[in-house]
Enzyme design. Sequence first.
Site, mmCIF file in Angstrom:
data_model
loop_
_atom_site.group_PDB
_atom_site.id
_atom_site.type_symbol
_atom_site.label_atom_id
_atom_site.label_comp_id
_atom_site.label_asym_id
_atom_site.label_seq_id
_atom_site.Cartn_x
_atom_site.Cartn_y
_atom_site.Cartn_z
ATOM 1 N N HIS A 281 52.352 43.262 30.867
ATOM 2 C CA HIS A 281 53.728 43.288 30.408
ATOM 3 C C HIS A 281 54.408 41.935 30.479
ATOM 4 O O HIS A 281 55.579 41.820 30.142
ATOM 5 C CB HIS A 281 54.523 44.298 31.235
ATOM 6 C CG HIS A 281 54.608 43.947 32.689
ATOM 7 N ND1 HIS A 281 53.504 43.928 33.502
ATOM 8 C CD2 HIS A 281 55.653 43.575 33.466
ATOM 9 C CE1 HIS A 281 53.870 43.583 34.728
ATOM 10 N NE2 HIS A 281 55.151 43.354 34.736
ATOM 11 N N CYS A 282 53.682 40.889 30.918
ATOM 12 C CA CYS A 282 54.319 39.586 31.117
ATOM 13 C C CYS A 282 53.681 38.462 30.310
ATOM 14 O O CYS A 282 54.291 37.906 29.409
ATOM 15 C CB CYS A 282 54.302 39.213 32.605
ATOM 16 S SG CYS A 282 55.449 40.170 33.607
ATOM 17 N N ILE A 283 52.448 38.121 30.653
ATOM 18 C CA ILE A 283 51.856 36.885 30.132
ATOM 19 C C ILE A 283 51.725 36.873 28.606
ATOM 20 O O ILE A 283 51.978 35.835 27.983
ATOM 21 C CB ILE A 283 50.494 36.615 30.806
ATOM 22 C CG1 ILE A 283 50.706 36.447 32.318
ATOM 23 C CG2 ILE A 283 49.853 35.356 30.258
ATOM 24 C CD1 ILE A 283 49.433 36.303 33.104
ATOM 25 N N ILE A 285 53.682 38.142 26.533
ATOM 26 C CA ILE A 285 54.996 38.340 25.919
ATOM 27 C C ILE A 285 56.001 37.274 26.325
ATOM 28 O O ILE A 285 56.658 36.652 25.485
ATOM 29 C CB ILE A 285 55.537 39.744 26.277
ATOM 30 C CG1 ILE A 285 54.651 40.823 25.631
ATOM 31 C CG2 ILE A 285 56.989 39.906 25.843
ATOM 32 C CD1 ILE A 285 55.001 42.235 26.054
ATOM 33 N N ASP A 286 56.124 37.045 27.629
ATOM 34 C CA ASP A 286 57.217 36.219 28.141
ATOM 35 C C ASP A 286 57.306 34.821 27.539
ATOM 36 O O ASP A 286 58.416 34.358 27.227
ATOM 37 C CB ASP A 286 57.123 36.110 29.667
ATOM 38 C CG ASP A 286 57.277 37.468 30.345
ATOM 39 O OD1 ASP A 286 57.585 38.449 29.640
ATOM 40 O OD2 ASP A 286 57.080 37.546 31.571
#
Length: 442
Positions: A281-283, A285-286
């Site tokens: 959910h992070c790398i 996208i962020d």
Amino acid sequence: MQAAIVESISCAERIGRKIRDRSARVGVVGLGYVGLPLAVEFAKAGFAVTGIDLQQAKVDQVNRGESYIRDVADSDLQEVRKNKRLIAVSDFRAVAELDTINICVPTPLRKTKDPDMSYIISACQEIAKYFHPGMLIILESTTYPGTTEEVLLPTLSGMGLSVGKDFFLCFSPERVDPGNPRFQTRNIPKVVGGVTPECTELGALFYRQALETVIPVSSTRVAEMVKLLENTFRMINIGLVNEIAIMCDRMGINVWEVIEAAASKPFGFMPFYPGPGLGGHCIPIDPFYLSWKSREAGIEARFIELAGHINGQMPHFVLEKIQNALNDVSKPIKGSHIHILGVAYKKDIDDVRESPALDVIHLLMKRGATVTYSDPYVPAIQIDGAQLSSACFLDEISRADCTVIITDHSNVNYEALVQHGRLIVDTRNALRGHSHAKIFRL
């Protein structure tokens, strides 16, 4: 004017006193991978916590003491429920009774890789309906620098309240590593920045009641940028090592041996590892939040875009490796039985968000392969409108033309795979120490 100053000081002192004596009523909006562990930690610290989530199934599970988050033990959830320290609701009217609120809602990207602020905006609008003076609001959802002041602040101050005096607004980046047995919510250092110094002070005070280490920064923008730097750093370095892996493959060099040897250097090098693509959910996208915001400022984020392109091509590189393996037995991908071992985005968890396994399966299906999978943590997945169920690992590896290790779960019998698998493509170096002609490494 003097009366207003006295009132503002009284407001800050009042919420500060409530936080210190644990009488502050804590709210957490969004009971997912970030929100539920946070709610449980504050409940364990002695606060009365209300979790708010629009998914009634989650609300019911929390109230039954049944955890759906692997990092939250049923026993911990049941303990805070028994002590009446945690309750879950689906109605934002609960905000009227709260003193603090942490917003932990999703922040996905649109297909155009622009930020989707709809969850944050919706949560903020619902909170504003029941907002009252003296509240501390902390956004934890990963987003672009400026979100707290540009999106939340106008809505919350629209009632004539002054930030830093009548209410307090902060940003604190979530730092969650699902499945990590060493670092969890309580002992991961917590960064927090407020719109005003008073906001920062109260935000830091709040987190210190339940978490071990709190790091105040000068503003919400700094705090927002911290999270993006952390994940952009990882994304770019993974992109670099993925490119090195492709180079090594063309040159006949074992990239895993190269990385292991390079990691022996005690300074100036940090090992990153290649893989079938980015997940979670992070790398994946962020960094694109930062890229999008940079474009607004007229700056081209070249490293981010290039790393995104390389990482995005890795499922295609895995497809190429599968075909190379099948070439040894003169079989095309079309009509072959390919078994995927592990579909979670990382080892030993059940999260499939942005998992590269989904991309690999999609590509295989498009090429006409029969695809099965096994994953001890993920009983079923949906791809291209079809539902696949996790199959028996031992049955499938002996039947499949090729088994592809996408996620290297710890509880898999890799010895059995080496013994019974026909062809194996290992994208995670799970079979380190094994040397066999039927093993094809990334």
